[in-house]
Motif scaffolding. Structure first.
Motif, PDB file in Angstrom:
ATOM      1  N   PRO A   1       0.878  -1.178  -0.154  1.00  0.00           N
ATOM      2  CA  PRO A   1       0.117   0.015   0.020  1.00  0.00           C
ATOM      3  C   PRO A   1       0.963   1.203  -0.042  1.00  0.00           C
ATOM      4  O   PRO A   1       1.971   1.368   0.763  1.00  0.00           O
ATOM      5  N   VAL A   2       0.468   2.220  -0.847  1.00  0.00           N
ATOM      6  CA  VAL A   2       0.933   3.589  -0.738  1.00  0.00           C
ATOM      7  C   VAL A   2      -0.060   4.471  -0.575  1.00  0.00           C
ATOM      8  O   VAL A   2      -1.083   4.627  -1.292  1.00  0.00           O
ATOM      9  N   VAL A   3      -0.057   5.543   0.306  1.00  0.00           N
ATOM     10  CA  VAL A   3      -1.156   6.301   0.834  1.00  0.00           C
ATOM     11  C   VAL A   3      -0.691   7.824   0.318  1.00  0.00           C
ATOM     12  O   VAL A   3       0.203   8.232   0.581  1.00  0.00           O
ATOM     13  N   VAL A   4      -1.549   8.166  -0.403  1.00  0.00           N
ATOM     14  CA  VAL A   4      -1.813   9.748  -0.298  1.00  0.00           C
ATOM     15  C   VAL A   4      -2.757  10.367   0.223  1.00  0.00           C
ATOM     16  O   VAL A   4      -4.086  10.003   0.036  1.00  0.00           O
ATOM     17  N   HIS A   5      -2.357  11.475   0.920  1.00  0.00           N
ATOM     18  CA  HIS A   5      -3.588  12.019   1.747  1.00  0.00           C
ATOM     19  C   HIS A   5      -3.975  13.502   1.575  1.00  0.00           C
ATOM     20  O   HIS A   5      -3.154  14.320   0.958  1.00  0.00           O
ATOM     21  N   GLY A   6      -5.084  14.115   1.836  1.00  0.00           N
ATOM     22  CA  GLY A   6      -5.623  15.235   1.879  1.00  0.00           C
ATOM     23  C   GLY A   6      -5.464  16.012   3.118  1.00  0.00           C
ATOM     24  O   GLY A   6      -4.486  15.420   3.938  1.00  0.00           O
ATOM     25  N   GLY A   7      -6.265  16.958   3.323  1.00  0.00           N
ATOM     26  CA  GLY A   7      -6.132  17.645   4.608  1.00  0.00           C
ATOM     27  C   GLY A   7      -6.759  19.123   4.635  1.00  0.00           C
ATOM     28  O   GLY A   7      -6.637  19.835   5.248  1.00  0.00           O
ATOM     29  N   GLY A   8      -7.841  19.114   3.765  1.00  0.00           N
ATOM     30  CA  GLY A   8      -8.517  20.507   3.546  1.00  0.00           C
ATOM     31  C   GLY A   8      -9.067  20.943   4.761  1.00  0.00           C
ATOM     32  O   GLY A   8      -8.679  22.220   5.091  1.00  0.00           O
ATOM     33  N   PRO A   9      -9.801  20.087   5.701  1.00  0.00           N
ATOM     34  CA  PRO A   9     -10.478  20.892   6.659  1.00  0.00           C
ATOM     35  C   PRO A   9      -9.559  21.206   7.844  1.00  0.00           C
ATOM     36  O   PRO A   9      -9.528  22.193   8.327  1.00  0.00           O
ATOM     37  N   GLN A  10      -8.415  20.437   7.791  1.00  0.00           N
ATOM     38  CA  GLN A  10      -7.356  20.673   8.811  1.00  0.00           C
ATOM     39  C   GLN A  10      -6.545  21.798   8.546  1.00  0.00           C
ATOM     40  O   GLN A  10      -6.357  22.798   9.445  1.00  0.00           O
ATOM     41  N   ILE A  11      -6.312  22.262   7.085  1.00  0.00           N
ATOM     42  CA  ILE A  11      -5.795  23.432   6.643  1.00  0.00           C
ATOM     43  C   ILE A  11      -6.670  24.698   6.957  1.00  0.00           C
ATOM     44  O   ILE A  11      -6.044  25.673   7.599  1.00  0.00           O
ATOM     45  N   SER A  12      -8.011  24.619   6.768  1.00  0.00           N
ATOM     46  CA  SER A  12      -9.006  25.599   6.818  1.00  0.00           C
ATOM     47  C   SER A  12      -8.895  25.848   8.408  1.00  0.00           C
ATOM     48  O   SER A  12      -8.895  27.098   8.706  1.00  0.00           O
ATOM     49  N   SER A  13      -9.021  24.977   9.177  1.00  0.00           N
ATOM     50  CA  SER A  13      -8.778  25.269  10.611  1.00  0.00           C
ATOM     51  C   SER A  13      -7.682  26.072  11.199  1.00  0.00           C
ATOM     52  O   SER A  13      -7.797  27.001  11.986  1.00  0.00           O
ATOM     53  N   VAL A  14      -6.601  25.627  10.793  1.00  0.00           N
ATOM     54  CA  VAL A  14      -5.474  26.068  11.322  1.00  0.00           C
ATOM     55  C   VAL A  14      -5.435  27.568  10.466  1.00  0.00           C
ATOM     56  O   VAL A  14      -5.249  28.641  11.288  1.00  0.00           O
TER      57      VAL A  14
END
Length: 290
Positions: free
Chosen positions: A55-68
Motif C-alpha cells: 500500500p502507498v497512501v496519498v492524503h488530503g487535509g483540507g478541513p485541517q488546513i482551513s482550521s489552522v
C-alpha cells in the motif's frame, strides 16, 4: 453471526491475486476526521502490508488546513473547489499537510504495528510540478476567464525511486500532496490527481479513492458496482454524473489511460472500507475498468 472461517476463505483468492501488488490509496474526507475510522484505516493498511500487498497512501487535509488558517486569521477563498493559495497560505498548507496531518497518519499506522514513513512530494524529487491555470467560463455567452490560483500546481513528473526503495524495505509510504517547481517554489496540489499520477508512475494494480459517498450511482440512484471507461465518459457527457464526483472520474480515467489496472471509488465512512472492497466478492463501491 457469519462464520469467521467462511469470511477468511472468501478473502483467500483475493489475497492470492493481490499478493505483491502495489495499491495506491487516496485518503481523505470523513475517514480522516472520525477517530474510529482513522483507527480502522490504520489497521487496514497495516494488514494489507503484512499479507503481502504494497500500500502507498496519498492524503488530503483540507478541513485541517482551513482550521489552522482560521486560527491565524487568514480567510480562504475557493474557485471551482480549489483553494486560492498565496505565499502565507502556502506556508500553512505545507506545515499542516507535511507536518501535522502526515505525521498523525504515520503514527496511527505505526501504533498498529506497521512501519509507515511520511513523505512530502518534495522529498527525493518525488513530485515535480508547475503552476496550474484555471480557465473558467460561467456560461457560453460570456468569454472564458483565466484565474490565477496562486501557488496551486499540477504534476509534471513523478520520480518514484524513493517509494520503491521504502516499499522494498517493508515500509509504507505516506505522501503529502505538495510538489516542487523548476525554481524550487512549493505548490499545493489536488490529492486525487497526485494519487493518480503516483499510481501511474508505479504501475499500480489498483488505485482506490476514498470518498464520502458509496460510489457512482445510476439514474435511479442505485450503486454501480462495475463500469468501464467508455460508459462512464458517456455518463459525464450526459450529465448523469456531476458535482464533486467529476474530478474523481477524471482522475480514474487518467489513471486507467496511464496503465493503472483498475480504479475503485469507495465510501470511506464505512468501517474497514478498504478490506471490504478488496477482499470480498461483492465489494462495497464502484470499480472503473479500462
Amino acid at each position: 453471526m457469519p462464520n469467521i472461517a467462511d469470511i477468511l476463505i472468501e478473502a483467500l483468492p483475493y489475497i492470492r491475486r493481490f499478493y505483491g501488488m502495489t495499491i495506491v490509496i487516496k485518503y481523505g474526507g470523513h475517514a480522516m476526521v472520525d477517530e474510529q475510522l482513522k483507527e480502522d484505516f490504520a489497521r487496514d493498511i497495516t494488514l494489507m502490508k503484512f499479507i503481502g500487498l504494497n500500500p502507498v497512501v496519498v492524503h488530503g487535509g483540507g478541513p485541517q488546513i482551513s482550521s489552522v488558517l482560521s486560527q491565524m486569521g487568514i480567510t480562504s477563498k475557493f474557485v471551482r473547489g480549489m483553494r486560492l493559495t498565496d505565499a502565507p497560505t502556502m506556508d500553512v498548507v505545507e506545515m499542516v499537510l507535511g507536518g501535522k496531518v502526515n505525521k498523525a497518519i504515520v503514527n496511527q499506522i505505526n501504533q498498529q504495528g506497521g512501519k509507515a514513513v511520511g513523505l512530502s512530494g518534495k522529498d527525493g524529487g518525488l513530485i515535480l510540478a508547475k503552476k496550474l491555470h484555471i480557465v473558467y467560463q460561467e456560461d457560453e455567452n460570456k468569454p472564458p476567464e483565466i484565474i490565477d490560483p496562486g501557488l496551486v500546481g499540477e504534476v509534471t513528473l513523478v520520480q518514484p525511486e524513493i517509494i520503491n526503495t521504502l516499499t522494498a524495505q517493508g515500509f509504507i509510504p505516506i505522501i503529502a500532496p505538495v510538489g516542487a517547481g523548476e525554481s524550487g517554489e512549493t505548490y499545493n496540489i489536488n490529492a486525487d490527481f497526485v494519487a493518480c499520477k503516483i499510481a501511474a508512475a508505479l504501475g499500480a494494480g489498483r488505485l482506490i479513492l476514498l470518498t464520502d459517498v458509496d460510489g457512482v450511482m445510476d439514474s435511479s440512484g442505485s450503486l454501480i458496482s462495475s463500469i468501464d471507461a467508455e460508459t462512464i465518459r458517456k455518463m459525464v457527457d450526459e450529465k448523469s454524473i456531476s458535482g464533486g464526483m467529476i474530478p474523481k472520474i477524471e482522475c480514474a480515467l487518467d489513471g486507467l489511460k496511464s496503465g493503472v489496472g483498475k480504479v475503485q471509488i469507495i465510501n470511506g465512512k464505512k468501517r474497514h472500507a478498504l478490506l471490504l472492497e478488496l477482499f470480498t466478492d461483492k465489494g462495497i463501491g464502484t470499480e472503473v475498468t479500462a
